[in-house]
Design a protein around this motif. Structure first.
Motif, PDB file in Angstrom:
ATOM      1  N   THR A   1       0.849  -1.198   0.000  1.00  0.00           N
ATOM      2  CA  THR A   1       0.000   0.000   0.000  1.00  0.00           C
ATOM      3  C   THR A   1       0.876   1.237   0.000  1.00  0.00           C
ATOM      4  N   LEU A   2       0.577   2.160  -0.902  1.00  0.00           N
ATOM      5  CA  LEU A   2       1.345   3.396  -1.015  1.00  0.00           C
ATOM      6  C   LEU A   2       0.596   4.532  -0.329  1.00  0.00           C
ATOM      7  N   TRP A   3       1.319   5.430   0.333  1.00  0.00           N
ATOM      8  CA  TRP A   3       0.634   6.588   0.898  1.00  0.00           C
ATOM      9  C   TRP A   3       0.213   7.514  -0.248  1.00  0.00           C
ATOM     10  N   ALA A   4      -0.766   8.350   0.039  1.00  0.00           N
ATOM     11  CA  ALA A   4      -1.439   9.116  -1.025  1.00  0.00           C
ATOM     12  C   ALA A   4      -0.457   9.908  -1.876  1.00  0.00           C
ATOM     13  N   GLY A   5       0.570  10.460  -1.255  1.00  0.00           N
ATOM     14  CA  GLY A   5       1.514  11.298  -1.988  1.00  0.00           C
ATOM     15  C   GLY A   5       2.317  10.527  -3.027  1.00  0.00           C
ATOM     16  N   LEU A   6       2.420   9.210  -2.856  1.00  0.00           N
ATOM     17  CA  LEU A   6       3.201   8.397  -3.806  1.00  0.00           C
ATOM     18  C   LEU A   6       2.387   7.945  -5.006  1.00  0.00           C
ATOM     19  N   ARG A   7       1.073   7.927  -4.835  1.00  0.00           N
ATOM     20  CA  ARG A   7       0.240   7.289  -5.861  1.00  0.00           C
ATOM     21  C   ARG A   7       0.359   7.939  -7.239  1.00  0.00           C
ATOM     22  N   PRO A   8       0.429   9.279  -7.327  1.00  0.00           N
ATOM     23  CA  PRO A   8       0.607   9.881  -8.659  1.00  0.00           C
ATOM     24  C   PRO A   8       1.895   9.441  -9.343  1.00  0.00           C
ATOM     25  N   LEU A   9       2.858   8.989  -8.556  1.00  0.00           N
ATOM     26  CA  LEU A   9       4.137   8.545  -9.118  1.00  0.00           C
ATOM     27  C   LEU A   9       4.107   7.070  -9.507  1.00  0.00           C
ATOM     28  N   ALA A  10       2.995   6.403  -9.207  1.00  0.00           N
ATOM     29  CA  ALA A  10       2.867   4.972  -9.488  1.00  0.00           C
ATOM     30  C   ALA A  10       1.552   4.701 -10.214  1.00  0.00           C
ATOM     31  N   ASP A  11       1.344   5.421 -11.286  1.00  0.00           N
ATOM     32  CA  ASP A  11       0.138   5.254 -12.117  1.00  0.00           C
ATOM     33  C   ASP A  11      -1.145   5.352 -11.299  1.00  0.00           C
ATOM     34  N   ASN A  12      -1.121   6.210 -10.262  1.00  0.00           N
ATOM     35  CA  ASN A  12      -2.294   6.455  -9.415  1.00  0.00           C
ATOM     36  C   ASN A  12      -2.837   5.185  -8.758  1.00  0.00           C
ATOM     37  N   GLN A  13      -1.970   4.243  -8.507  1.00  0.00           N
ATOM     38  CA  GLN A  13      -2.403   3.016  -7.813  1.00  0.00           C
ATOM     39  C   GLN A  13      -2.226   3.159  -6.310  1.00  0.00           C
ATOM     40  N   LYS A  14      -3.193   2.658  -5.571  1.00  0.00           N
ATOM     41  CA  LYS A  14      -3.091   2.664  -4.119  1.00  0.00           C
ATOM     42  C   LYS A  14      -2.315   1.437  -3.636  1.00  0.00           C
ATOM     43  N   VAL A  15      -2.536   0.323  -4.335  1.00  0.00           N
ATOM     44  CA  VAL A  15      -1.879  -0.937  -3.944  1.00  0.00           C
ATOM     45  C   VAL A  15      -1.136  -1.505  -5.148  1.00  0.00           C
ATOM     46  N   VAL A  16       0.113  -1.912  -4.905  1.00  0.00           N
ATOM     47  CA  VAL A  16       0.952  -2.456  -5.974  1.00  0.00           C
ATOM     48  C   VAL A  16       1.402  -3.857  -5.549  1.00  0.00           C
ATOM     49  N   ARG A  17       1.350  -4.815  -6.474  1.00  0.00           N
ATOM     50  CA  ARG A  17       1.799  -6.191  -6.152  1.00  0.00           C
ATOM     51  C   ARG A  17       3.281  -6.332  -6.482  1.00  0.00           C
ATOM     52  N   VAL A  18       4.042  -6.825  -5.519  1.00  0.00           N
ATOM     53  CA  VAL A  18       5.486  -6.968  -5.706  1.00  0.00           C
ATOM     54  C   VAL A  18       5.943  -8.288  -5.096  1.00  0.00           C
ATOM     55  N   GLN A  19       6.826  -8.980  -5.820  1.00  0.00           N
ATOM     56  CA  GLN A  19       7.466 -10.195  -5.293  1.00  0.00           C
ATOM     57  C   GLN A  19       8.835  -9.790  -4.755  1.00  0.00           C
ATOM     58  N   ALA A  20       9.089 -10.029  -3.485  1.00  0.00           N
ATOM     59  CA  ALA A  20      10.375  -9.626  -2.907  1.00  0.00           C
ATOM     60  C   ALA A  20      10.641 -10.430  -1.643  1.00  0.00           C
ATOM     61  N   ARG A  21      11.940 -10.582  -1.331  1.00  0.00           N
ATOM     62  CA  ARG A  21      12.314 -11.293  -0.095  1.00  0.00           C
ATOM     63  C   ARG A  21      12.666 -10.324   1.033  1.00  0.00           C
ATOM     64  N   THR A  22      13.189  -9.156   0.671  1.00  0.00           N
ATOM     65  CA  THR A  22      13.605  -8.172   1.680  1.00  0.00           C
ATOM     66  C   THR A  22      13.011  -6.806   1.343  1.00  0.00           C
ATOM     67  N   ILE A  23      13.103  -5.892   2.310  1.00  0.00           N
ATOM     68  CA  ILE A  23      12.645  -4.517   2.038  1.00  0.00           C
ATOM     69  C   ILE A  23      13.481  -3.920   0.905  1.00  0.00           C
ATOM     70  N   TRP A  24      14.768  -4.210   0.930  1.00  0.00           N
ATOM     71  CA  TRP A  24      15.658  -3.676  -0.113  1.00  0.00           C
ATOM     72  C   TRP A  24      15.165  -4.082  -1.499  1.00  0.00           C
ATOM     73  N   GLU A  25      14.871  -5.393  -1.663  1.00  0.00           N
ATOM     74  CA  GLU A  25      14.421  -5.891  -2.963  1.00  0.00           C
ATOM     75  C   GLU A  25      13.075  -5.284  -3.335  1.00  0.00           C
ATOM     76  N   LEU A  26      12.213  -5.145  -2.346  1.00  0.00           N
ATOM     77  CA  LEU A  26      10.887  -4.553  -2.578  1.00  0.00           C
ATOM     78  C   LEU A  26      11.019  -3.140  -3.142  1.00  0.00           C
ATOM     79  N   LEU A  27      11.853  -2.340  -2.494  1.00  0.00           N
ATOM     80  CA  LEU A  27      11.995  -0.948  -2.924  1.00  0.00           C
ATOM     81  C   LEU A  27      12.693  -0.875  -4.282  1.00  0.00           C
ATOM     82  N   ARG A  28      13.666  -1.746  -4.486  1.00  0.00           N
ATOM     83  CA  ARG A  28      14.367  -1.749  -5.786  1.00  0.00           C
ATOM     84  C   ARG A  28      13.369  -2.050  -6.904  1.00  0.00           C
TER      85      ARG A  28
END
Lengths: 753, 81
Positions: free
Chosen positions: B5-32
Motif C-alpha cells: 500500500t502506497l501513501w497518497a503522496g506516492l500514488r501519482p508517481l505509481a500510475d495512481n495506484q493505491k496498492v501495488v503487487r510486488v514479489q520480494a524477499r527483503t525490504i531492499w528488494e521490494l523498494l528496488r
C-alpha cells in the motif's frame, strides 16, 4: 543488521535500579559546559540582524557602513551562503530560514550577521546595515491563510495531494488523507454524533538554554563547531552541505544540553556562524537571545481542527472523521500529516477518515516539538470523545475502553498493531485511586489518551575496557534525559559488573561512526541496543583471551554473572575470571579489549499513555489551578525508573503549560508581541502539583530487554485532559487552547448570556 | 507476492495506484523493484520512505526479510522531537 534484537525475558540485576546520574554533580555545581560555555583563542562575537516585517521583499542590502565599524571583522548576507542545495526543497528551506534570500517571511527572519571583536562593535554595526524592503501583505492565522483572498506566500506552491494538481498557487502546500471503511455508512449507523471545531495556538518548546555555538573555519577546509544540539552528526551533515564542506573535515562537538524537545534537531544559526568564521578567518561565538529564540527558532504549529464522531447507544463508535489544518511557518512540511496519522490511533474503528492540510503562514519555520503534531490532534479528538461519552451517558473511561485499539486492530493510519499498551493504560486509569477521589468545589476532572509512534535509527557505540577493569562507553546520541545513566545500567547488566565501574561519554563526530539524532524517543531505545551489542562483542573478545590464558578451547569458555567460566568437568576446577582479572592480562593476551557496534535500531514500537487531571477554576476570574495530575504510560521496560518518571512528569508539565497559558501572540502588524518568558508564561514549580506516575511494562518484542521509547508520548494527552477537566469544572466545552483565564472567563460569560 | 500500500503522496508517481503487487524477499528488494517499475518513486524512496511490515515501522533497516503474507505499507518517514 546481524544483531538479534528480539526480546528475551530474563531477570535483571542493574536494569530497573535507580542510581545517581553520572552528570548530576557537574550540573548542580555549575561545572557542566553548555553551548555558551566554550571559548576559543581569538574568538569573535556574532550578532544577527533580523527582519521586523512579517513579509517583505528584500530589494537591497548595504553593509558597507557596518563593515567600516572599528572592530568588525566580517559581515555576511545570503550571498555568503550561496545555494548549494541542488534542488532539495527541504534543505533549501533550511538555508533560506538561516538567512533570508529574496524575501523575509516572518518577524525575526535573519537577513544579515556581523562578527566583531566585542558585543558593542557588533551591535553598532547591526544598526548600520541598510536593508531596503518592499513590504508585502502578510497572513498569520491558519484559517485566514486558507481563504481565497489571503496573500499567497509562495507563488511556486500548488497544493500537492490533490488530483488534478491545482493551477493556481495556494498557501495549502499539501493534502494528506488516511483511514479505512466508509464514514458515511458509519455515521448513518450512529445513534449519537458529536461534531465540533477546535483551535490551538502556536507554542515554543521553551528550552531554558538558548541556541549557542562556537564555529571555527580554517583556511585548509577543516572546521570545528561546538554547539548545543540534539544531533551533532546531523548538524555536521547539514552544515557541511550548506557551506560546501567535506563532512569528515567538519568536527562537531555537542555540549551539555539545557533542553531541546525537538527544537534542537534543526540548525538555526550554526551555518551563519560558520560563514562568519570562514569570512573573518577567526573563531566566532553566536548566542541567540531569548527574544531571538522565540522569534526565529522552534515553534510548533498553530492548528484548526474539525472532528466528527458517531457512536451507537451501546458505546460502539461507528465512524470518526477529522480535518486538520496545521501551520508550518513559511515553508511546506509534514506537520498536518503527522496530526492526521496520530489523531485516532488510540481506537479500533471500522470507519475512519482524516485529512491533513499543511498551511504556510508568516510565522517562524515550525520545528518538531515532542511527539510533533500529536498533542493538538489528541486535544480535538479526545475532547470530542469526552463530549460523546457524556451525550451517550457512558463513563468516559469505559467508553474509551470499549473502543480501544488492541493487537490486531488496523490503525487509523494504516498498519495493523502488534502488542500495544492503550488498553492496559485505560484499565490502570479505571482502577487508579485518582479516578474515584472526591472533587472539591469548582473542580472538574478530565482524562485523555495519547499515542506516539517512536522510532529508532542509525546508531554506533564503542565500549572500551581499561586495564583496571573499568569501562567507558562512547555513544553518539546526545544525552537529553539521563541516557548516560540508563546506558551505563545497560552495560553493567550485560557485562555483569557494577554501575559505578562504567563511565558513559558523548563522543564527537570525529570519534565515532554516524548516529541519528536524539529524537523520536530513540536515545535509550537505540543506543541501549548498540550498547548491548558492543558489550556482547567485548565479552566474545574476553572469552578468547581466557581461552588463551587457560589454554583450553574457546568453546569451553562461557560467560555468566560477569565472569568467564570453564565449561563441563574437564576444566571445572578453574576459578571464574572477572572482567578485572581478564583486563589485567590484556597487554599479553592480544592488547586492548573493546567492543564495537554499529546498527540500525528499527522496530521501536508504538507508545500509548492515559492521563487523569483535576482542575480547580475560579469562576470570578477564570484563573485555574491543577489540583492533581496522574500519568500512566507503557515503558516496555523502565531501565532507570526515576528518569522514566521524569520524562512522564516533564511531558505532562509542558503539556499543562501549553494547555493553560502558552501562546504566540501576534499584532496586526504581524510582529510577535510576547517573545520573552515574562509575557509567554511557562509553568514554574509553584504552578504544579506533584505529578504522579504509573509505569506499565509491556515488553517491546523488538528490543532485547523489551525497552520502548518514553520521551514524547507524555506530552500528547495533557491538552485534552486539561480541556476536559476545565470543561467539566465550568460546564462549558472549551475548544480553544490555551484555556487561559480570559478564555475561561469569556466562555463563562457567554454561557450566562 | 505482496500487496504494497502506497501513501497518497506516492500514488501519482505509481500510475495512481493505491496498492501495488510486488514479489520480494527483503525490504531492499521490494523498494528496488518498485523503483524499477515506477522510476518516479526513486526520489521519495531515497530519504522520504519508511516501510511498515506487519505494523512494525522500518526507517532504515532495508535488510529486513518479509514474512509470508506480511502486511506492507509505504509511509512517510516521521519527524520526532
Amino acid at each position: 543488521m546481524s544483531f538479534d534484537a528480539a526480546y528475551q525475558s530474563k531477570p535483571f540485576n542493574s536494569v530497573g535500579t535507580r542510581p545517581l546520574r553520572p552528570d548530576g554533580v557537574d550540573k548542580v555545581t555549575g561545572r557542566a559546559r553548555y553551548g555558551a560555555d566554550f571559548n576559543m583563542p581569538g574568538q569573535l562575537v556574532a550578532r544577527v540582524l533580523r527582519s521586523a516585517h512579517a513579509h517583505a521583499k528584500i530589494k537591497s542590502i548595504d553593509t558597507s557602513r557596518a563593515e567600516a565599524v572599528k572592530g568588525v571583522k566580517a559581515v555576511v548576507t545570503a550571498t555568503d551562503l550561496p545555494d548549494l542545495t541542488d534542488g532539495d526543497p527541504a534543505l533549501f528551506a533550511v538555508l533560506d530560514n538561516c538567512i533570508a534570500r529574496e524575501k523575509v517571511m516572518y518577524d525575526g527572519h535573519a537577513v544579515a550577521a556581523v562578527a566583531a571583536i566585542d558585543e558593542n562593535a557588533a551591535k553598532a554595526a547591526l544598526q548600520l546595515i541598510e536593508v531596503d524592503y518592499e513590504i508585502l501583505p502578510h497572513v498569520i492565522d491558519v484559517d485566514a491563510a486558507t481563504l481565497p483572498d489571503a496573500p499567497v506566500l509562495n507563488e511556486a506552491i500548488f497544493t500537492q495531494g490533490v488530483e488534478p494538481t491545482p493551477t493556481t498557487p495556494s498557501n495549502v502546500a499539501n493534502r494528506s488523507e488516511f483511514g479505512h471503511g466508509d464514514v458515511k455508512v458509519g455515521f448513518a449507523q450512529a445513534d449519537f454524533v458529536v461534531e465540533r471545531s477546535y483551535k490551538t495556538e502556536q507554542t515554543h518548546q521553551g528550552y531554558i538554554e538558548p541556541h549557542a555555538c562556537v564555529a571555527s573555519c580554517n583556511p585548509d577546509g577543516t572546521a570545528e563547531l561546538w554547539v548545543c544540539t540534539q544531533g551533532h552528526f546531523v548538524y555536521r551533515q547539514i552544515c557541511a552541505d550548506l557551506l560546501g564542506l567535506e563532512a569528515s573535515k567538519l568536527r562537531v562537538t555537542p555540549s551539555e544540553i539545557g533542553g531541546g524537545f525537538g527544537g534542537k534537531t534543526h540548525v538555526w544559526a550554526e551555518p551563519v556562524a560558520l560563514a562568519l568564521s570562514r569570512k573573518a578567518n577567526r573563531p566566532v561565538k553566536l548566542i541567540m537571545s531569548r527574544e531571538e529564540v522565540f522569534r526565529a527558532s522552534g515553534p510548533t504549529s498553530a492548528t484548526s481542527i474539525d472532528v466528527k464522531i458517531g457512536a451507537k447507544q451501546d458505546g460502539t463508535i461507528t465512524a470518526a472523521e477529522a480535518t486538520l489544518r496545521y501551520t508550518s511557518g513559511p515553508y511546506a512540511d509534514m506537520w498536518a500529516e503527522l496530526g492526521a496519522m496520530t489523531s485516532f490511533a488510540c481506537y479500533d474503528l471500522m470507519n475512519v477518515k482524516t485529512v491533513g492540510l499543511e498551511v504556510v503562514v508568516n510565522r517562524p519555520k515550525v520545528a518538531a516539538y515532542r511527539a510533533p503534531s500529536a498533542p493538538m490532534a489528541a486535544f480535538a479528538v479526545e475532547s470530542t470523545i469526552d463530549e460523546l461519552a457524556q451525550k451517550i451517558g457512558m463513563d468516559s473511561v469505559d467508553f474509551r475502553i470499549k473502543n480501544a485499539a488492541s493487537e490486531g486492530t488496523q490503525s487509523s493510519y494504516g498498519p495493523v498493531y502488534g502488542p500495544i499498551g492503550i488498553g492496559p493504560t485505560l484499565e490502570a486509569a479505571k482502577a487508579h485511586p485518582h479516578m474515584s477521589a472526591a472533587l472539591g468545589e469548582n473542580q472538574g476532572r478530565g482524562m485523555a489518551c495519547g499515542f506516539w509512534f517512536n522510532f529508532g535509527g542509525q546508531t554506533c557505540t564503542d565500549l572500551n575496557i581499561s586495564a583496571d577493569g573499568t569501562v567507558t562507553i562512547a555513544v553518539g546520541t546526545v544525552d537529553v534525559g539521563g541516557s548516560r545513566a540508563s546506558l551505563s545500567l545497560i552495560a553493567a547488566e550485560e557485562l555483569g559488573i557494577s554501575y559505578d565501574c562504567i563511565k558513559a561519554v558523548i563522543a564527537d563526530t570525529s570519534m565515532l561512526g554516524y548516529n541519528d539524532m536524539t529524537d523520536g524517543s530513540r536515545g535509550t531505545f537505540s543506543t541501549s541496543m548498540a550498547t548491548i551489542s558492543a558489550a556482547r562483542n567485548a565479552i566474545e573478545v574476553m572469552r578468547q583471551r581466557v581461552a588463551l590464558m587457560w589454554e583450553i578451547p574457546l568453546e569451553d569458555v562461557y560467560w555468566e554473572d560477569g565472569h568467564a567460566h570453564a565449561a563441563g568437568t574437564k576444566h571445572g576446577n578453574r576459578a571464574p575470571l572477572s572482567v578485572k582479572d581478564i583486563a589485567a592480562e590484556a597487554a599479553n593476551t592480544g592488547g586492548p579489549i573493546a567492543g564495537h557496534s554499529e546498527l540500525v535500531a528499527d522496530g521501536a514500537g508504538v507508545s500509548f499513555a492515559t492521563h487523569i487531571c483535576d482542575i480547580e477554576v475560579d469562576p470570578e476570574t477564570g484563573s485555574s489551578r491543577v489540583a492533581r495530575y496522574t500519568v500512566i504510560q507503557d515503558a516496555g521496560k523502565a531501565v532507570h525508573p526515576s528518569y522514566v518518571e521524569g520524562q512522564y512528569q516533564g511531558g505532562a508539565a509542558q503539556g499543562i503549560g501549553w494547555a493553560l497559558n502558552e501562546e504566540y501572540i501576534y499584532g496586526e502588524d504581524g510582529r510577535l508581541q510576547n517573545p520573552g518568558f515574562l509575557d509567554y508564561r511557562i509553568p514554574v514549580c509553584s504552578d504544579l502539583p506533584m505529578i504522579d506516575t504509573q509505569i506499565l511494562e509491556i515488553p517491546n518484542p523488538n528490543h532485547p530487554y523489551g525497552v520502548r521509547g518514553v520521551g514524547e508520548t507524555s506530552i500528547v494527552p495533557p491538552l485534552a485532559a486539561i480541556a476536559n477537566a476545565v470543561s467539566n469544572a465550568v460546564g462549558v466545552r472549551m475548544a480553544h487552547i490555551p484555556v487561559s483565564p480570559p478564555r475561561i472567563l469569556a466562555a463563562l460569560n457567554d454561557a450566562k448570556d | 507476492m505482496f500487496d504494497v500500500t502506497l501513501w497518497a503522496g506516492l500514488r501519482p508517481l505509481a500510475d495512481n495506484q493505491k496498492v501495488v503487487r510486488v514479489q520480494a524477499r527483503t525490504i531492499w528488494e521490494l523498494l528496488r523493484k518498485l523503483e524499477e517499475r515506477y522510476p518516479g518513486l526513486a526520489g521519495p524512496i531515497k530519504g522520504e520512505v519508511a516501510v511498515s511490515v506487519n505494523g512494525v515501522i522500518y526507517r532504515n533497516d532495508w535488510s529486513q526479510k518479509l514474512p509470508e503474507g506480511a502486511e506492507i505499507m509505504l509511509m512517510r518517514r516521521l519527524a520526532g522531537g
